[in-house]
Motif scaffolding. Sequence first.
Motif, PDB file in Angstrom:
ATOM      1  N   SER A 170       0.800  -1.113   0.174  1.00 28.99           N
ATOM      2  CA  SER A 170      -0.165   0.003  -0.037  1.00 28.99           C
ATOM      3  C   SER A 170       0.749   1.100  -0.076  1.00 28.99           C
ATOM      4  O   SER A 170       0.304   2.421  -0.354  1.00 28.99           O
ATOM      5  N   ALA A 171       2.114   1.134   0.280  1.00 29.27           N
ATOM      6  CA  ALA A 171       3.201   2.232   0.348  1.00 29.27           C
ATOM      7  C   ALA A 171       4.283   1.538   0.101  1.00 29.27           C
ATOM      8  O   ALA A 171       4.825   0.609   0.731  1.00 29.27           O
ATOM      9  N   GLN A 172       5.351   2.195  -0.558  1.00 25.29           N
ATOM     10  CA  GLN A 172       6.661   1.572  -0.977  1.00 25.29           C
ATOM     11  C   GLN A 172       7.592   1.447   0.580  1.00 25.29           C
ATOM     12  O   GLN A 172       8.459   0.738   0.620  1.00 25.29           O
ATOM     13  N   GLN A 173       7.251   2.597   1.448  1.00 24.16           N
ATOM     14  CA  GLN A 173       8.087   2.864   2.623  1.00 24.16           C
ATOM     15  C   GLN A 173       7.826   1.621   3.775  1.00 24.16           C
ATOM     16  O   GLN A 173       8.433   1.065   4.484  1.00 24.16           O
ATOM     17  N   ILE A 174       6.630   1.197   3.304  1.00 24.99           N
ATOM     18  CA  ILE A 174       6.170  -0.272   4.299  1.00 24.99           C
ATOM     19  C   ILE A 174       7.179  -1.218   4.085  1.00 24.99           C
ATOM     20  O   ILE A 174       7.518  -1.849   5.086  1.00 24.99           O
ATOM     21  N   GLN A 175       7.516  -1.626   2.902  1.00 23.55           N
ATOM     22  CA  GLN A 175       8.230  -2.792   2.635  1.00 23.55           C
ATOM     23  C   GLN A 175       9.457  -2.562   3.104  1.00 23.55           C
ATOM     24  O   GLN A 175      10.057  -3.451   3.772  1.00 23.55           O
ATOM     25  N   ALA A 196      -2.250  -6.118  11.722  1.00 20.59           N
ATOM     26  CA  ALA A 196      -2.359  -5.004  12.595  1.00 20.59           C
ATOM     27  C   ALA A 196      -2.300  -3.723  12.112  1.00 20.59           C
ATOM     28  O   ALA A 196      -3.125  -2.688  12.093  1.00 20.59           O
ATOM     29  N   LEU A 197      -1.330  -3.565  10.902  1.00 16.11           N
ATOM     30  CA  LEU A 197      -1.322  -2.380  10.021  1.00 16.11           C
ATOM     31  C   LEU A 197      -2.526  -2.312   9.318  1.00 16.11           C
ATOM     32  O   LEU A 197      -3.181  -1.031   9.131  1.00 16.11           O
ATOM     33  N   GLU A 202      -7.404   1.061   8.211  1.00 16.01           N
ATOM     34  CA  GLU A 202      -8.611   1.234   8.110  1.00 16.01           C
ATOM     35  C   GLU A 202      -9.215   2.267   8.901  1.00 16.01           C
ATOM     36  O   GLU A 202     -10.313   3.009   8.634  1.00 16.01           O
ATOM     37  N   GLU A 203      -8.576   2.278  10.279  1.00 19.89           N
ATOM     38  CA  GLU A 203      -9.131   3.367  11.158  1.00 19.89           C
ATOM     39  C   GLU A 203      -8.839   4.624  10.955  1.00 19.89           C
ATOM     40  O   GLU A 203      -9.541   5.702  11.147  1.00 19.89           O
ATOM     41  N   THR A 204      -7.457   4.954  10.206  1.00 18.97           N
ATOM     42  CA  THR A 204      -7.014   6.241  10.053  1.00 18.97           C
ATOM     43  C   THR A 204      -7.104   6.953   8.570  1.00 18.97           C
ATOM     44  O   THR A 204      -6.810   7.791   8.523  1.00 18.97           O
ATOM     45  N   GLY A 205      -7.361   5.741   7.633  1.00 19.62           N
ATOM     46  CA  GLY A 205      -7.213   6.252   6.266  1.00 19.62           C
ATOM     47  C   GLY A 205      -5.919   6.579   5.865  1.00 19.62           C
ATOM     48  O   GLY A 205      -5.590   7.222   4.651  1.00 19.62           O
ATOM     49  N   ASN A 206      -4.875   6.410   6.840  1.00 16.53           N
ATOM     50  CA  ASN A 206      -3.443   6.732   6.211  1.00 16.53           C
ATOM     51  C   ASN A 206      -2.756   5.447   5.844  1.00 16.53           C
ATOM     52  O   ASN A 206      -2.149   4.640   6.554  1.00 16.53           O
TER      53      ASN A 206
END
Length: 254
Positions: A170-175, A196-197, A202-206
């Motif tokens: 969902s984002a390059q940084q997560i990898q 968890a992420l 889903e809660e924050t939309g980030n």
Amino acid sequence: MTLIYFTKDAYKLLKKDLVNNKGNYYSEDPWLEEYFATAKIDEYFKTSSVVVPNINLMYSGDDDEAKNQDDLNNIRLLYGAFKDKITPLQASDPMLWSALCHITYKEYVLKRWKKDDGTVRIDQRFFATEGRSSLCYYNAISRLWWSGYLTYDEEREKSNPYHLTETLFSAQQIQKDLFDQSMSMNKTVVKGLLMALKRIQEETGNASTPVFRQCCDSYLNHYGAVSVLDSLAAEDIEEIAFEFMKKNVKAKRK
């Protein structure tokens, strides 16, 4: 197609001679056979007994969104084709992935990993090593298999077994945040962290939730020092990570 492996002598010579061969990687002309013949190496790759379906890896654009979507699609293609054919032990062999990058998927590697100046980090993207970062993050082909292996959810095979893969990409940084961690080749830990992420997203939309790295870097590593993460179920790790990230997301908002 039948999977191939570089021989160790061929692999070592290619790495040693990388600077001299740099231009060959960007040429459309075949060059390996002539190069190894000149070096008097007759057998530069070996054919295994493993047969997998022929697949064409996708490349549709240079922006991050297109790359993430392509990566997801290519993981489904490659891991789906390979998952019942090779084991994690076989998938830890740098000779396999290096050969696939040089011979089978050269064009894809050049397109997917070209920088703004048109060049590619050949040492990282075409070659694999036994290290975690190389296999899971840097090598252009092994990263697809390992990302699939570590995130594929067998319990969701009838719906969407790649739902955690979608969270990972969902984002390059997560990898990078995940695969920087020593625990990142533990499928149970990875599954718990990504569950968890996913809940936090889903809660924050980030999608790039900054507290994810904080959770991986400091909290879980510290938690692992006083408790054995390997002994916990994915659901336990999910709850630990979720509560930490939820608390810290709230703290950042204040």
